[in-house]
Design a protein around this motif. Structure first.
Motif, PDB file in Angstrom:
ATOM      1  N   PRO A 101      32.057  36.151  40.491  1.00 56.81           N
ATOM      2  CA  PRO A 101      33.465  36.354  40.138  1.00 56.81           C
ATOM      3  C   PRO A 101      34.071  35.194  39.350  1.00 56.81           C
ATOM      4  O   PRO A 101      34.974  35.398  38.541  1.00 56.81           O
ATOM      5  CB  PRO A 101      34.156  36.527  41.495  1.00 56.81           C
ATOM      6  CG  PRO A 101      33.219  35.887  42.487  1.00 56.81           C
ATOM      7  CD  PRO A 101      31.849  36.141  41.952  1.00 56.81           C
ATOM      8  N   GLY A 102      33.548  34.001  39.558  1.00 55.30           N
ATOM      9  CA  GLY A 102      34.092  32.839  38.860  1.00 55.30           C
ATOM     10  C   GLY A 102      33.791  32.799  37.383  1.00 55.30           C
ATOM     11  O   GLY A 102      34.317  31.955  36.652  1.00 55.30           O
ATOM     12  N   THR A 103      32.932  33.716  36.898  1.00 53.68           N
ATOM     13  CA  THR A 103      32.582  33.707  35.473  1.00 53.68           C
ATOM     14  C   THR A 103      33.457  34.644  34.643  1.00 53.68           C
ATOM     15  O   THR A 103      33.324  34.698  33.425  1.00 53.68           O
ATOM     16  CB  THR A 103      31.096  34.070  35.256  1.00 53.68           C
ATOM     17  OG1 THR A 103      30.855  35.419  35.687  1.00 53.68           O
ATOM     18  CG2 THR A 103      30.185  33.125  36.032  1.00 53.68           C
ATOM     19  N   PHE A 104      34.350  35.389  35.283  1.00 55.66           N
ATOM     20  CA  PHE A 104      35.266  36.284  34.572  1.00 55.66           C
ATOM     21  C   PHE A 104      36.363  35.469  33.896  1.00 55.66           C
ATOM     22  O   PHE A 104      36.971  34.599  34.514  1.00 55.66           O
ATOM     23  CB  PHE A 104      35.884  37.281  35.557  1.00 55.66           C
ATOM     24  CG  PHE A 104      36.947  38.174  34.967  1.00 55.66           C
ATOM     25  CD1 PHE A 104      36.604  39.193  34.103  1.00 55.66           C
ATOM     26  CD2 PHE A 104      38.281  37.987  35.283  1.00 55.66           C
ATOM     27  CE1 PHE A 104      37.578  40.028  33.554  1.00 55.66           C
ATOM     28  CE2 PHE A 104      39.261  38.806  34.750  1.00 55.66           C
ATOM     29  CZ  PHE A 104      38.910  39.826  33.878  1.00 55.66           C
ATOM     30  N   THR A 105      36.608  35.741  32.605  1.00 54.31           N
ATOM     31  CA  THR A 105      37.623  34.960  31.879  1.00 54.31           C
ATOM     32  C   THR A 105      38.746  35.808  31.311  1.00 54.31           C
ATOM     33  O   THR A 105      39.731  35.255  30.824  1.00 54.31           O
ATOM     34  CB  THR A 105      36.981  34.163  30.727  1.00 54.31           C
ATOM     35  OG1 THR A 105      36.309  35.064  29.836  1.00 54.31           O
ATOM     36  CG2 THR A 105      35.985  33.140  31.261  1.00 54.31           C
ATOM     37  N   GLY A 106      38.632  37.148  31.353  1.00 54.57           N
ATOM     38  CA  GLY A 106      39.734  37.956  30.842  1.00 54.57           C
ATOM     39  C   GLY A 106      39.304  39.340  30.431  1.00 54.57           C
ATOM     40  O   GLY A 106      38.117  39.686  30.433  1.00 54.57           O
ATOM     41  N   SER A 107      40.286  40.172  30.075  1.00 52.91           N
ATOM     42  CA  SER A 107      40.032  41.538  29.628  1.00 52.91           C
ATOM     43  C   SER A 107      41.126  41.931  28.656  1.00 52.91           C
ATOM     44  O   SER A 107      42.218  41.363  28.652  1.00 52.91           O
ATOM     45  CB  SER A 107      40.001  42.497  30.825  1.00 52.91           C
ATOM     46  OG  SER A 107      41.205  42.395  31.579  1.00 52.91           O
ATOM     47  N   ALA A 108      40.827  42.919  27.805  1.00 54.21           N
ATOM     48  CA  ALA A 108      41.815  43.341  26.819  1.00 54.21           C
ATOM     49  C   ALA A 108      41.497  44.729  26.290  1.00 54.21           C
ATOM     50  O   ALA A 108      40.330  45.108  26.156  1.00 54.21           O
ATOM     51  CB  ALA A 108      41.869  42.351  25.655  1.00 54.21           C
ATOM     52  N   ASP A 109      42.566  45.458  25.970  1.00 49.75           N
ATOM     53  CA  ASP A 109      42.451  46.686  25.202  1.00 49.75           C
ATOM     54  C   ASP A 109      42.684  46.301  23.743  1.00 49.75           C
ATOM     55  O   ASP A 109      43.764  45.822  23.387  1.00 49.75           O
ATOM     56  CB  ASP A 109      43.510  47.683  25.670  1.00 49.75           C
ATOM     57  CG  ASP A 109      43.408  49.027  24.965  1.00 49.75           C
ATOM     58  OD1 ASP A 109      42.930  49.066  23.813  1.00 49.75           O
ATOM     59  OD2 ASP A 109      43.829  50.037  25.561  1.00 49.75           O
ATOM     60  N   HIS A 110      41.649  46.491  22.918  1.00 51.15           N
ATOM     61  CA  HIS A 110      41.736  46.099  21.500  1.00 51.15           C
ATOM     62  C   HIS A 110      42.023  47.291  20.585  1.00 51.15           C
ATOM     63  O   HIS A 110      41.802  47.208  19.374  1.00 51.15           O
ATOM     64  CB  HIS A 110      40.437  45.410  21.072  1.00 51.15           C
ATOM     65  CG  HIS A 110      40.198  44.085  21.721  1.00 51.15           C
ATOM     66  ND1 HIS A 110      41.111  43.053  21.657  1.00 51.15           N
ATOM     67  CD2 HIS A 110      39.156  43.613  22.440  1.00 51.15           C
ATOM     68  CE1 HIS A 110      40.635  42.008  22.305  1.00 51.15           C
ATOM     69  NE2 HIS A 110      39.454  42.318  22.805  1.00 51.15           N
ATOM     70  N   LEU A 111      42.497  48.404  21.147  1.00 48.51           N
ATOM     71  CA  LEU A 111      42.768  49.651  20.431  1.00 48.51           C
ATOM     72  C   LEU A 111      41.471  50.367  20.033  1.00 48.51           C
ATOM     73  O   LEU A 111      41.325  51.555  20.298  1.00 48.51           O
ATOM     74  CB  LEU A 111      43.645  49.427  19.192  1.00 48.51           C
ATOM     75  CG  LEU A 111      45.022  48.794  19.445  1.00 48.51           C
ATOM     76  CD1 LEU A 111      45.803  48.664  18.128  1.00 48.51           C
ATOM     77  CD2 LEU A 111      45.832  49.609  20.450  1.00 48.51           C
ATOM     78  N   VAL A 112      40.552  49.658  19.396  1.00 47.92           N
ATOM     79  CA  VAL A 112      39.254  50.269  19.043  1.00 47.92           C
ATOM     80  C   VAL A 112      38.302  50.258  20.230  1.00 47.92           C
ATOM     81  O   VAL A 112      37.300  50.985  20.233  1.00 47.92           O
ATOM     82  CB  VAL A 112      38.605  49.549  17.842  1.00 47.92           C
ATOM     83  CG1 VAL A 112      39.445  49.724  16.591  1.00 47.92           C
ATOM     84  CG2 VAL A 112      38.377  48.061  18.137  1.00 47.92           C
ATOM     85  N   SER A 113      38.584  49.417  21.219  1.00 45.47           N
ATOM     86  CA  SER A 113      37.644  49.215  22.321  1.00 45.47           C
ATOM     87  C   SER A 113      38.375  48.700  23.553  1.00 45.47           C
ATOM     88  O   SER A 113      39.534  48.279  23.480  1.00 45.47           O
ATOM     89  CB  SER A 113      36.566  48.203  21.913  1.00 45.47           C
ATOM     90  OG  SER A 113      37.165  46.941  21.638  1.00 45.47           O
ATOM     91  N   GLU A 114      37.663  48.735  24.687  1.00 46.56           N
ATOM     92  CA  GLU A 114      38.114  48.083  25.913  1.00 46.56           C
ATOM     93  C   GLU A 114      37.072  47.037  26.273  1.00 46.56           C
ATOM     94  O   GLU A 114      35.877  47.334  26.287  1.00 46.56           O
ATOM     95  CB  GLU A 114      38.282  49.100  27.044  1.00 46.56           C
ATOM     96  CG  GLU A 114      39.428  50.067  26.787  1.00 46.56           C
ATOM     97  CD  GLU A 114      39.563  51.123  27.877  1.00 46.56           C
ATOM     98  OE1 GLU A 114      40.654  51.243  28.446  1.00 46.56           O
ATOM     99  OE2 GLU A 114      38.564  51.825  28.147  1.00 46.56           O
ATOM    100  N   ALA A 115      37.524  45.805  26.533  1.00 51.60           N
ATOM    101  CA  ALA A 115      36.593  44.682  26.617  1.00 51.60           C
ATOM    102  C   ALA A 115      36.889  43.793  27.813  1.00 51.60           C
ATOM    103  O   ALA A 115      38.050  43.595  28.200  1.00 51.60           O
ATOM    104  CB  ALA A 115      36.667  43.852  25.337  1.00 51.60           C
ATOM    105  N   PHE A 116      35.794  43.232  28.364  1.00 50.63           N
ATOM    106  CA  PHE A 116      35.874  42.295  29.490  1.00 50.63           C
ATOM    107  C   PHE A 116      35.056  41.061  29.137  1.00 50.63           C
ATOM    108  O   PHE A 116      33.955  41.177  28.596  1.00 50.63           O
ATOM    109  CB  PHE A 116      35.345  42.964  30.765  1.00 50.63           C
ATOM    110  CG  PHE A 116      36.142  44.173  31.159  1.00 50.63           C
ATOM    111  CD1 PHE A 116      37.184  44.061  32.051  1.00 50.63           C
ATOM    112  CD2 PHE A 116      35.868  45.415  30.589  1.00 50.63           C
ATOM    113  CE1 PHE A 116      37.945  45.175  32.386  1.00 50.63           C
ATOM    114  CE2 PHE A 116      36.613  46.529  30.918  1.00 50.63           C
ATOM    115  CZ  PHE A 116      37.667  46.409  31.821  1.00 50.63           C
ATOM    116  N   TYR A 117      35.593  39.895  29.461  1.00 45.48           N
ATOM    117  CA  TYR A 117      35.005  38.640  28.995  1.00 45.48           C
ATOM    118  C   TYR A 117      34.532  37.775  30.165  1.00 45.48           C
ATOM    119  O   TYR A 117      35.197  37.686  31.206  1.00 45.48           O
ATOM    120  CB  TYR A 117      36.029  37.868  28.158  1.00 45.48           C
ATOM    121  CG  TYR A 117      36.429  38.617  26.911  1.00 45.48           C
ATOM    122  CD1 TYR A 117      35.666  38.530  25.749  1.00 45.48           C
ATOM    123  CD2 TYR A 117      37.536  39.459  26.904  1.00 45.48           C
ATOM    124  CE1 TYR A 117      36.002  39.242  24.610  1.00 45.48           C
ATOM    125  CE2 TYR A 117      37.884  40.177  25.775  1.00 45.48           C
ATOM    126  CZ  TYR A 117      37.113  40.061  24.630  1.00 45.48           C
ATOM    127  OH  TYR A 117      37.443  40.776  23.504  1.00 45.48           O
TER     128      TYR A 117
END
Length: 289
Positions: A101-117
């Protein structure tokens, strides 16, 4: 002004595996296999290949003698792994979130895609994402419309995680969708990756980021200066070892070789692959599908 086809990469060009030089091979294999849910395809001596099916996604090269990269050096921003469905993406995100869990840095809806970092144990960035259908993408004056909107990771997992995803999170297909680099300046990135290599620019963020692709994809590669403005050539260090690009045919490879030679870019051609360095000494290798 439209560019001729002999100035561009083939429309069905894609990305291949990303090679990382790593200090702790066992720990990195465990992270990409057990958390990111890739399959260990081979492990011979100091090199481990992980991917899905028969498709390599990450190649780990053991190089414990190397130091970590300098904090603001050019190199890898993230390797972006593309999943076919939201259920497959949710399974991988849930796996990493549960095991590291400590390696998760963020998430975003980029309109073209859904992404997790995420950031792997040695500091290499990872994006796990899923694309919306191309018919849902919006283009304005030749630029793809992308944004960074809030995406609730817990809500995404609750909506899309299946029973199969919990018991067998490595199900389904995945590939390297795009590779995002840290570079010293965007103008040099554009001159190299667009004017010489033959990608088309799909989006720009002022002087801080450039997104490029072949065949109308939102981006196969991106370059930004967010952590690396002014960076020069990289020294040999842990982190990015090589980026692979895959073109459809040997004719495409030959045309690229001629184009790079025309621009004075030094290349190495072994009959099957064409290799060269970008302005920051990031090694790019192009091969046929």
């Amino acid at each position: 002004m439209a560019r001729s086809t002999n100035e561009l990469l083939a429309a069905d060009t894609g990305m291949g595996a990303v090679t990382l030089r790593v200090g702790n091979l066992d720990a990195m294999i465990a992270y990409y296999r057990d958390a990111v849910t890739l399959t260990l395809l081979s492990h011979e001596g100091s090199v481990a290949v992980l991917g899905r099916g028969t498709t390599p996604i990450v190649i780990l090269q053991h190089a414990p003698e190397l130091a970590s990269p300098e904090p603001r050096a050019a190199g890898l921003f993230h390797t972006a792994i593309l999943f076919d469905t939201q259920a497959q993406l949710a399974a991988a995100v849930y796996s990493v979130a549960t095991k590291h869990p400590g390696t998760f840095t963020g998430s975003a809806d980029h309109l073209v895609s859904e992404a997790f970092y995420f950031t792997d144990p040695e500091g290499n960035g990872i994006e796990l994402y899923w694309d919306r259908q191309r018919t849902a993408w919006s283009w304005t004056h030749g630029s793809i419309e992308m944004a960074t909107l809030y995406l609730d990771p817990n809500a995404f997992i609750n909506e899309h995680l299946t029973e199969q995803g919990q018991t067998d999170p490595s199900f389904g297909h995945a590939v390297v969708g795009h590779v995002h680099l840290s570079v010293g300046d965007v103008a040099s990135a554009r001159a190299f990756y667009v004017d010489q290599l033959g990608f088309e620019s799909t989006a720009e963020m002022g002087n801080s980021a450039l997104f490029v692709s072949a065949g109308g994809y939102h981006h196969h590669m991106a370059m930004n200066t967010w952590n690396s403005s002014g960076a020069g050539k990289r020294r040999l260090a842990l982190g990015l070892g090589q980026v692979d690009i895959v073109v459809p045919s040997s004719d495409d490879l030959g045309a690229l070789g001629e184009r790079m030679s025309h621009y004075g870019v030094g290349t190495r051609h072994d009959g099957q692959t064409l290799s060269f360095d970008d302005p920051w000494s990031n090694l790019i290798r192009v091969r046929t599908a």
